[in-house]
Scaffold this motif. Structure first.
Motif, short mmCIF file in Angstrom:
data_model
loop_
_atom_site.label_atom_id
_atom_site.label_comp_id
_atom_site.label_asym_id
_atom_site.label_seq_id
_atom_site.Cartn_x
_atom_site.Cartn_y
_atom_site.Cartn_z
N ARG A 104 0.85 -1.20 0.00
CA ARG A 104 0.00 0.00 0.00
C ARG A 104 0.88 1.25 0.00
NH1 ARG A 104 -5.08 -0.62 -1.04
NH2 ARG A 104 -5.61 1.11 0.29
N GLU A 105 0.27 2.34 -0.38
CA GLU A 105 0.99 3.62 -0.36
C GLU A 105 1.35 3.99 1.07
OE1 GLU A 105 -1.32 6.63 -2.24
OE2 GLU A 105 -1.64 5.43 -4.04
N ARG A 106 2.46 4.66 1.21
CA ARG A 106 2.89 5.14 2.54
C ARG A 106 2.32 6.51 2.78
NH1 ARG A 106 4.13 0.46 4.06
NH2 ARG A 106 6.14 -0.40 3.59
N ILE A 108 0.34 4.09 5.55
CA ILE A 108 -0.84 3.21 5.45
C ILE A 108 -1.98 3.86 6.24
CG2 ILE A 108 -1.74 0.91 5.94
CD1 ILE A 108 1.16 -0.11 5.73
N ASP A 109 -3.12 4.00 5.57
CA ASP A 109 -4.24 4.68 6.21
C ASP A 109 -4.97 3.76 7.20
OD1 ASP A 109 -5.25 3.00 4.26
OD2 ASP A 109 -6.79 4.40 3.58
N ALA A 110 -5.80 4.37 8.02
CA ALA A 110 -6.53 3.64 9.07
C ALA A 110 -7.47 2.60 8.48
CB ALA A 110 -7.30 4.62 9.94
N ARG A 111 -8.04 2.89 7.33
CA ARG A 111 -8.96 1.95 6.69
C ARG A 111 -8.23 0.66 6.32
NH1 ARG A 111 -10.76 1.80 0.93
NH2 ARG A 111 -12.56 0.44 0.91
N SER A 112 -7.03 0.77 5.77
CA SER A 112 -6.24 -0.42 5.41
C SER A 112 -5.88 -1.23 6.64
CB SER A 112 -4.98 0.00 4.66
OG SER A 112 -5.31 0.61 3.44
N TRP A 113 -5.49 -0.55 7.73
CA TRP A 113 -5.18 -1.26 8.97
C TRP A 113 -6.42 -1.97 9.51
CZ3 TRP A 113 -0.71 -2.83 10.40
CH2 TRP A 113 0.43 -2.08 10.14
#
Length: 151
Positions: free
Chosen positions: A39-41, A43-48
């Motif tokens: 993922r792009e740096r 990492i957003d909260a949604r991805s976590w």
């Protein structure tokens, strides 16, 4: 048609099954980690959150598959019986889903009950393994054949 002779085994060892389940769970966990790493740096909260839900799902599915209770499996020449060791068995049909030679995955189906998947391995059943494989692969006798067995 002659049915396979009667046999009774105690299913208590599940090392092959547990190793395969753990390997699949680990592969799933690594795949989720690789997805996160790609993922792009930052990492957003949604991805976590998605990763956490997926890891929790893997753990929830893995845990019951690792904790298998010992059971008695018996073929009496006509039908299969499955039950807890020392408990009351249930009568049903047995079908082989996977036969890998030294390991099998079989499905036990009893009327009115949920099907039970049983991992069966040769280790611990060495003296009975050949007879068990013969019994699970032999055709189930028809009503006519069952009458011959009783005679």
């Amino acid at each position: 048609m002659r049915a396979a002779p009667p046999i009774q085994v105690s299913l208590q060892r599940f090392g092959v099954w547990q190793g395969a389940v753990l390997a699949l769970a680990l592969a799933g966990g690594v795949a989720i980690g690789a997805w996160l790493a790609g993922r792009e740096r930052p990492i957003d909260a949604r991805s976590w959150a998605i990763a956490a839900v997926a890891w929790t799902g893997i753990a929830a599915l893995t845990w019951p598959s690792l904790r298998l209770a010992p059971r008695e499996l018996r073929w009496d020449g006509r039908v299969w019986h499955l039950g807890p060791i020392g408990g009351e068995p249930v009568v049903g049909a047995l079908r082989v889903a996977i036969d890998a030679g030294a390991w099998m995955l079989v499905r036990f189906e009893a009327p009115g009950q949920r099907a039970a998947w049983l991992p069966v391995q040769r280790r611990g059943l060495e003296p009975q393994w050949h007879a068990l494989r013969c019994a699970v692969h032999s055709p189930q006798p028809s009503d006519t054949d069952a009458a011959e067995i009783d005679a």
